[in-house]
Design a protein around this motif. Sequence first.
Motif, PDB file in Angstrom:
ATOM      1  N   UNK A 296       0.841  -1.195   0.000  1.00 37.55           N
ATOM      2  CA  UNK A 296       0.000   0.000   0.000  1.00 37.55           C
ATOM      3  C   UNK A 296       0.878   1.248   0.000  1.00 37.55           C
ATOM      4  N   UNK A 297       1.897   1.260   0.826  1.00 35.39           N
ATOM      5  CA  UNK A 297       2.808   2.402   0.886  1.00 35.39           C
ATOM      6  C   UNK A 297       3.502   2.614  -0.445  1.00 35.39           C
ATOM      7  N   UNK A 298       3.896   1.530  -1.077  1.00 34.43           N
ATOM      8  CA  UNK A 298       4.568   1.619  -2.378  1.00 34.43           C
ATOM      9  C   UNK A 298       3.623   2.220  -3.426  1.00 34.43           C
ATOM     10  N   UNK A 299       2.375   1.785  -3.428  1.00 31.38           N
ATOM     11  CA  UNK A 299       1.381   2.294  -4.373  1.00 31.38           C
ATOM     12  C   UNK A 299       1.158   3.791  -4.170  1.00 31.38           C
ATOM     13  N   UNK A 300       1.106   4.218  -2.914  1.00 32.01           N
ATOM     14  CA  UNK A 300       0.820   5.620  -2.606  1.00 32.01           C
ATOM     15  C   UNK A 300       2.063   6.505  -2.573  1.00 32.01           C
ATOM     16  N   UNK A 301       3.229   5.896  -2.779  1.00 27.89           N
ATOM     17  CA  UNK A 301       4.453   6.682  -2.842  1.00 27.89           C
ATOM     18  C   UNK A 301       5.044   7.029  -1.485  1.00 27.89           C
TER      19      UNK A 301
END
Length: 75
Positions: A60-65
């Motif tokens: 999730x963190x990766x998707x949201x940057x």
Amino acid sequence: MDITNWNNDEIMRLVMAKGHITQKMLLESLKKTDGQSIPQSTFSCKIRRNALKLEEFQQICQILGYSIQLERIEK
């Protein structure tokens, strides 16, 4: 920001608010990323029960940057 004592719900609300994204939009992005379809009700329950896995949160963190960092507490 120190989120050490926060639960999944508090962290996810912050991350989604800062990313200007809803759970539905996030789940669509997760599906595009790994092909896994998670019903919104299941995802909501995981967050409320504090059952979100680290791997899921990392994705999730990766998707949201966002990045996740650990800092040693100096005493």
